[in-house]
Design a protein around this motif. Structure first.
Motif: not given
Length: 297
Positions: A118, A120, A223-224, A266, A268
């Motif tokens: 994840r 960002d 996002a994924g 992923e 964000a």
């Protein structure tokens, strides 16, 4: 404002040009042929014949504009290092042309340069391979913020989809048809972020109009998406079975795409949405495959 756009007739760049024109801006777009110049002129934008191999010409066009959006990139994955080297020269030339001007400069990058997991907008680039080299180009661009340029980096996801897409998903469809199977690696749980290109184009315009409030943007609608779900949708559309393959067989099966199918990010986009008030409205990737004509040819 008057905006200079590189890659103005490309898949993403053409959507950005349409978005800017609809927003009342004046656009000069870099094109490489008379045919592309005619296409761009038909939209109401002004074509500028040129090439990424002419940094002096790019710099002159940048100085003549109120803002610059750089979407062009040489997508030659057989010699990706050379493509990145050209990109670094271009970004440096555009940044130098805008230094001290206070003008906005939006450059295009990708979430693929980020580490797995994840991430960002504040996540730094991975520290190895081509990701590190493309991350270094981001750093060159962002460095001009200290020299009076309002810099924003647009990290596009693995799949920017819509009619006319000629990126990763069409390549996967061609491989599925050629091999007779739509494959994924291992369990296929690795995630691919995605966005419809019209949604991505709005992020460019909104960031420009907002004065580039943050340095990095994730124009990411989803996002994924598990890669096995993408493979399953391709299997349905192409009429071929879906199967798992071992990681060690990825290069043999996918060819140059073998290095990308295992991507697991992923991405964000909360900070992008908050800074601009942006929310995607277009269809998701899997929903878009049929209507956008991915299986027509």
């Amino acid at each position: 404002m008057h905006v200079f756009v590189t890659g103005a007739t490309g898949f993403v760049g053409s959507a950005v040009v349409r978005e800017l024109l609809a927003g009342g801006h004046r656009v000069t777009g870099l094109v490489r042929s008379d045919a592309r110049a005619a296409d761009l002129a038909a939209t109401g934008a002004t074509p500028l014949r040129g090439d990424l191999d002419d940094p002096a010409g790019l710099a002159a066009a940048a100085r003549a504009a109120d803002a610059v959006i750089h979407t062009a990139f040489i997508h030659d994955f057989s010699n990706f290092g050379a493509s990145i080297a050209v990109e670094q020269v271009v970004v440096a030339a555009l940044g130098e042309a805008l230094a001290g001007s206070g003008k906005p400069f939006l450059m295009t990058s990708g979430t693929g340069l980020l580490p797995r997991g994840r991430v960002d907008e504040d996540t730094p680039a991975a520290t190895d391979g081509h990701a590190a080299r493309r991350g270094a180009v981001e750093a060159v661009a962002l460095g001009f913020a200290e020299r009076g340029v309002r810099v924003g980096v647009m990290r596009l996801p693995f799949s920017v989809h819509g009619r006319g897409d000629h990126g990763f998903v069409p390549a996967l469809i061609a491989i599925a048809r050629r091999t007779g199977v739509s494959a994924y690696v291992g369990e296929g749980a690795n995630l691919w972020p995605a966005v419809h290109r019209d949604d991505a184009a709005r992020v460019y315009r909104m960031a420009l109009e907002a004065g580039v409030p943050i340095p990095r943007y994730h124009p990411v609608g989803e996002a994924g998406i598990p890669f096995r779900d993408i493979a399953a949708a391709i299997g349905r559309g192409a009429g071929v079975p879906v199967a798992s393959i071992a990681a060690g067989a990825a290069i043999e099966h996918f060819g140059w795409m073998g290095g990308f199918v295992g991507g697991d990010i992923e991405a964000a986009s909360d900070k992008t949405r908050a800074a601009l008030g942006w929310a995607p409205t277009g269809p998701g990737l899997i929903e878009d495959l049929g209507p956008a004509g991915y299986f027509e040819s």
